[in-house]
Design a protein around this motif. Structure first.
Motif, short mmCIF file in Angstrom:
data_model
loop_
_atom_site.label_atom_id
_atom_site.label_comp_id
_atom_site.label_asym_id
_atom_site.label_seq_id
_atom_site.Cartn_x
_atom_site.Cartn_y
_atom_site.Cartn_z
N THR A 1 3.57 13.11 -5.12
CA THR A 1 3.95 12.14 -4.09
C THR A 1 3.69 10.69 -4.48
O THR A 1 4.02 9.79 -3.72
CB THR A 1 3.17 12.41 -2.79
OG1 THR A 1 1.77 12.41 -3.10
CG2 THR A 1 3.55 13.74 -2.17
N ASN A 2 3.08 10.49 -5.63
CA ASN A 2 2.79 9.10 -5.99
C ASN A 2 2.73 8.94 -7.51
O ASN A 2 2.81 9.91 -8.27
CB ASN A 2 1.48 8.63 -5.35
CG ASN A 2 0.31 9.53 -5.71
OD1 ASN A 2 0.23 10.02 -6.83
ND2 ASN A 2 -0.58 9.76 -4.77
N PHE A 3 2.61 7.71 -7.89
CA PHE A 3 2.62 7.33 -9.31
C PHE A 3 1.60 8.13 -10.11
O PHE A 3 1.91 8.71 -11.15
CB PHE A 3 2.31 5.83 -9.39
CG PHE A 3 2.13 5.29 -10.76
CD1 PHE A 3 3.21 4.86 -11.51
CD2 PHE A 3 0.86 5.20 -11.32
CE1 PHE A 3 3.03 4.37 -12.79
CE2 PHE A 3 0.67 4.70 -12.60
CZ PHE A 3 1.76 4.29 -13.33
N GLY A 4 0.36 8.16 -9.61
CA GLY A 4 -0.70 8.81 -10.36
C GLY A 4 -0.43 10.30 -10.55
O GLY A 4 -0.66 10.85 -11.63
N ALA A 5 0.06 10.95 -9.50
CA ALA A 5 0.31 12.38 -9.58
C ALA A 5 1.42 12.67 -10.60
O ALA A 5 1.33 13.63 -11.39
CB ALA A 5 0.70 12.92 -8.21
N SER B 1 0.02 12.03 -14.09
CA SER B 1 -0.98 13.05 -14.44
C SER B 1 -0.30 14.35 -14.83
O SER B 1 -0.72 15.04 -15.77
CB SER B 1 -1.92 13.31 -13.25
OG SER B 1 -2.72 12.19 -13.02
N LYS C 1 0.21 5.10 -17.51
CA LYS C 1 -0.57 5.39 -16.29
C LYS C 1 -1.62 4.31 -16.05
O LYS C 1 -1.85 3.90 -14.92
CB LYS C 1 -1.22 6.77 -16.44
CG LYS C 1 -1.93 7.26 -15.21
CD LYS C 1 -2.49 8.66 -15.47
CE LYS C 1 -3.49 9.05 -14.41
NZ LYS C 1 -4.22 10.27 -14.76
N ARG C 2 -2.23 3.84 -17.12
CA ARG C 2 -3.25 2.79 -16.97
C ARG C 2 -2.64 1.43 -16.67
O ARG C 2 -3.10 0.70 -15.80
CB ARG C 2 -4.05 2.64 -18.27
CG ARG C 2 -5.13 3.62 -18.52
CD ARG C 2 -6.11 3.10 -19.56
NE ARG C 2 -5.50 2.43 -20.70
CZ ARG C 2 -5.08 3.03 -21.81
NH1 ARG C 2 -5.21 4.32 -21.93
NH2 ARG C 2 -4.54 2.34 -22.79
N GLU C 3 -1.58 1.11 -17.41
CA GLU C 3 -1.11 -0.27 -17.38
C GLU C 3 -0.13 -0.57 -16.24
O GLU C 3 -0.01 -1.71 -15.83
CB GLU C 3 -0.43 -0.62 -18.71
CG GLU C 3 -1.42 -0.70 -19.86
CD GLU C 3 -0.77 -1.19 -21.15
OE1 GLU C 3 0.46 -1.37 -21.17
OE2 GLU C 3 -1.52 -1.37 -22.12
N VAL D 1 -0.02 0.94 -13.17
CA VAL D 1 -0.45 1.26 -11.81
C VAL D 1 -0.72 -0.03 -11.05
O VAL D 1 -1.11 -1.05 -11.63
CB VAL D 1 -1.71 2.16 -11.84
CG1 VAL D 1 -2.92 1.41 -12.37
CG2 VAL D 1 -2.00 2.74 -10.46
N THR D 2 -0.44 -0.02 -9.76
CA THR D 2 -0.83 -1.14 -8.91
C THR D 2 -1.66 -0.57 -7.77
O THR D 2 -1.57 0.61 -7.46
CB THR D 2 0.38 -1.87 -8.30
OG1 THR D 2 0.93 -1.05 -7.29
CG2 THR D 2 1.41 -2.20 -9.34
N GLU D 3 -2.45 -1.43 -7.15
CA GLU D 3 -3.24 -0.91 -6.04
C GLU D 3 -2.40 -0.82 -4.78
O GLU D 3 -2.84 -0.34 -3.76
CB GLU D 3 -4.51 -1.73 -5.81
CG GLU D 3 -4.34 -2.97 -4.98
CD GLU D 3 -3.91 -4.17 -5.78
OE1 GLU D 3 -3.31 -3.99 -6.86
OE2 GLU D 3 -4.13 -5.29 -5.32
N ILE E 1 0.97 0.78 -3.09
CA ILE E 1 1.99 1.82 -3.26
C ILE E 1 3.31 1.22 -2.81
O ILE E 1 3.47 0.86 -1.65
CB ILE E 1 1.60 3.06 -2.47
CG1 ILE E 1 0.32 3.64 -3.08
CG2 ILE E 1 2.72 4.08 -2.49
CD1 ILE E 1 -0.38 4.65 -2.23
#
Lengths: 484, 143
Positions: B4-8, B11, B57-59, B61-63, B65
């Protein structure tokens, strides 16, 4: 279970605080203590100031590019430790892991921006200001600076200041929030690995006594603070009394105006993030949603439908959109505002009080909450709640929404959603807050622009990061020169 | 798992590269010389793919959504790595091709879900292309 006790980092060494008193640090998703942090003393501060003062002379003579190289190494080390720092952050603060990763990213961006010191710290010159006389201004570092940091962004906020202070040739003492000290503890382990000269950068844990010791210490030249407005005002006043430079960033009551021509479908994700990201514990969070004109019913319906889909849980779960609040006391305070809103006659559309998260029954959770038909004089619309509570204040036109923005006690940020360039221009021109979002719900300046509000949201003149931060951390020494 | 989101999403991409890299390591020890050579090179390449995924994933990402992601689940891309087919190289090659096909599908679909983050979408499309090339190279290995 024995809880680990956090240490200070002074003069390049990890050391115990002088205090015998400690606070518990909680995992807010579980509602359980995970560490003890010392309630530091003025003796801790004094030791840090002594170390930082002794380190200053050597550090200021270190060429700016050499100082920047420490930051380059720090950036690389932060990239290597990126996930670990984000996980510590979420564990003690509660925010969703992607928000924590984003915060660490923002922290690193400040390190990256500060490495531009050889351009950003330059002075200026002018020949022939009179016959055979030239004039030039150097930017010189000043001495020891202190930072008092808040709980909502434990990684990022201290780094709005720290890298700029260091790269300008100053030395630094950081006091993290006693509610979230572990993140900077982890970050300072990285600093320790990098090997800055002893005393250049120091960490002192604690609360009120440490704050007052920093404010009163004659060896400290300036203070950077982020927190609530009453404390920001106090710090500003104390620094005035003790002759310190100060940048003191306070609270907010941010309004998000939605004009009748706004594209609601496109706006909805960023609207939700504005109000519910970090569980509303941002100084840039939307707090008042202000539909303008006849869009109100449609906005309330769509926004509340969307808010009901928000997944609340442990921030370490990749599926979580919104984590818990920072503490049980803060949860009770936010719930108190919800109860006050009901008592004052606002219409409760969505109630987050009784949320239960499977497996985390003791966590400090409040679910998404929405009040409609809030009037500007209610506490919901005038006080900083710092939680996932949306107050909808319906307004008739641009004049009314501008008046609503400008009549709050705070002037941090304001946002407008519209399809009209003219409406956007009028809004940004007339409102008092100094961080403005146009079709953006969180008006967060990046590291290369200044961060800070106006009015009671900011005391002092030079804001966090941006180009101007180099003025805060340097004195412009002007030399007027003639040779016979 | 719902993505549902960038991190998922990133990952899960990391998981794909980690799983596929491990399988290539196993396959390198169980195929002909030509296939072993291909698999060994793929192990090294997969490390680079994984490094790319982790960097993005590190670079990126924003806080904040910026968009919500619907209708995207990892179950549509799960792949059972079968380590009991080493007696038949043709079957092993087909299995590897299917594995690459899973990666191509995933990266292509993930890129389409992250159009609001064009830099991320570009990197994901690039990874889809790299996996597609590897699938084509596998086909060329067929006797």
């Amino acid at each position: 279970m024995t809880l680990p006790i956090l240490q200070n980092f002074i003069d390049g060494e990890w050391c115990e605080s002088n205090t015998g008193n400690h606070f518990e640090v909680f995992d807010p998703a579980k509602g359980q203590p995970i560490a003890l942090v010392p309630d530091g003393t003025s003796a801790d501060v004094d030791a840090a100031v002594r170390a930082a003062s002794e380190a200053f002379a050597g550090w200021r003579e270190t060429p700016p590019l050499s100082r920047a190289r420490y930051l380059f190494r720090l950036k690389e080390a932060f990239e290597d430790q990126f996930d670990e720092i984000a996980e510590v952050l979420t564990t003690e603060q509660g925010k969703a892991i992607d928000e924590a990763r984003g915060e660490v990213r923002r922290m690193i961006e400040n390190v990256e921006h500060a490495t531009g010191v050889t351009t950003l710290m330059c002075g200026y010159t002018l020949e022939d200001i009179a016959k055979n006389i030239d004039c030039y201004g150097h930017r010189q570092p000043i001495g020891v600076f202190g930072c008092i940091a808040p709980y909502n962004f434990p990684a990022m906020v201290p780094w709005w200041f720290l890298p700029y202070a260091l790269v300008s040739g100053n030395t630094f003492i950081l006091k993290p929030s006693e509610q979230v000290p572990m993140t900077q503890g982890r970050i300072f382990e990285v600093i320790d690995e990098i090997g800055f000269p002893e005393g250049v950068v120091n960490l002192v844990n604690g609360s009120r006594d440490v704050v007052n010791a920093l404010l009163n210490h004659p060896g400290i030249s300036g203070i950077s603070f982020v927190g609530s407005s009453p404390t920001a005002r106090y710090i500003y006043q104390k620094c005035g009394e003790t002759g310190k430079r100060v940048q003191s960033l306070g609270g907010a009551k941010n309004i998000v105006a939605v004009m009748a021509d706004a594209n609601l479908e496109a706006a909805m994700p960023s609207l939700l993030t504005s109000f519910y990201g970090c569980a509303g514990q941002r100084c840039l969070s939307g707090s008042i949603l202000a539909p303008v004109g006849d869009i109100a019913d449609r906005l309330v319906a769509q926004f509340s439908d969307a808010a009901k889909t928000i997944r609340v849980g442990n921030g370490l779960d990749e599926q979580t959109f919104m984590g818990p609040l920072i503490s049980g006391a803060h949860r009770d305070r936010v719930v108190g505002y919800i109860e006050r809103g009901i008592a004052e006659g606002a219409e409760l559309v969505l109630d987050g009080r009784d949320i239960s998260v499977d497996g985390y029954e003791d966590g400090f959770f409040v679910g998404p909450t929405i009040f409609d038909k809030v009037s500007p004089d209610m506490a919901l619309a005038s006080e900083e709640i710092f939680g996932p509570v949306v107050s909808i204040v319906r307004t008739a036109d641009m004049d009314e929404v501008v008046e609503l923005v400008n009549s709050r006690d705070y002037a941090n940020a304001a946002c407008i959603y519209t399809g009209s360039g003219a409406a956007a221009r009028e809004f940004k021109y007339r409102v008092l807050p100094s961080m403005i979002g146009v079709n953006i719900g969180i008006a967060a300046p990046m590291s290369f622009f200044p961060f800070g509000g106006a009015g009671n949201s900011m005391f002092g003149d030079i804001k966090g990061h941006g180009q101007e931060i180099f003025q805060f951390f340097t004195d412009t020494k002007v030399v007027i020169e003639r040779w016979f | 798992m719902e993505l549902t989101n960038f991190g998922a999403i990133l990952s899960y991409a990391d998981t794909i590269e980690q799983q596929d890299g491990a399988f290539y390591e196993w396959a390198a020890a169980h195929g002909s010389a030509a296939l072993a050579d291909f698999c060994t090179k793929s192990v090294a390449e997969t490390k680079k793919f994984r490094s790319t995924v982790q960097r993005v994933k590190r670079e990126q990402v924003t806080e904040m959504i910026l968009e919500f992601i619907d209708d995207f689940e990892s179950s549509g891309y799960d792949f059972a790595h079968n380590r009991e087919i080493d007696h038949d190289e043709g079957v092993l090659r087909e299995h590897l091709a299917a594995m690459e096909g899973r990666a191509v599908s995933y990266y292509t679909d993930a890129a389409a879900k992250l159009t609001g983050l064009p830099e991320v979408a570009r990197e994901l499309k690039r990874l889809a292309t790299r996996h597609e090339k590897r699938r084509a190279a596998l086909a060329r290995l067929a006797p």
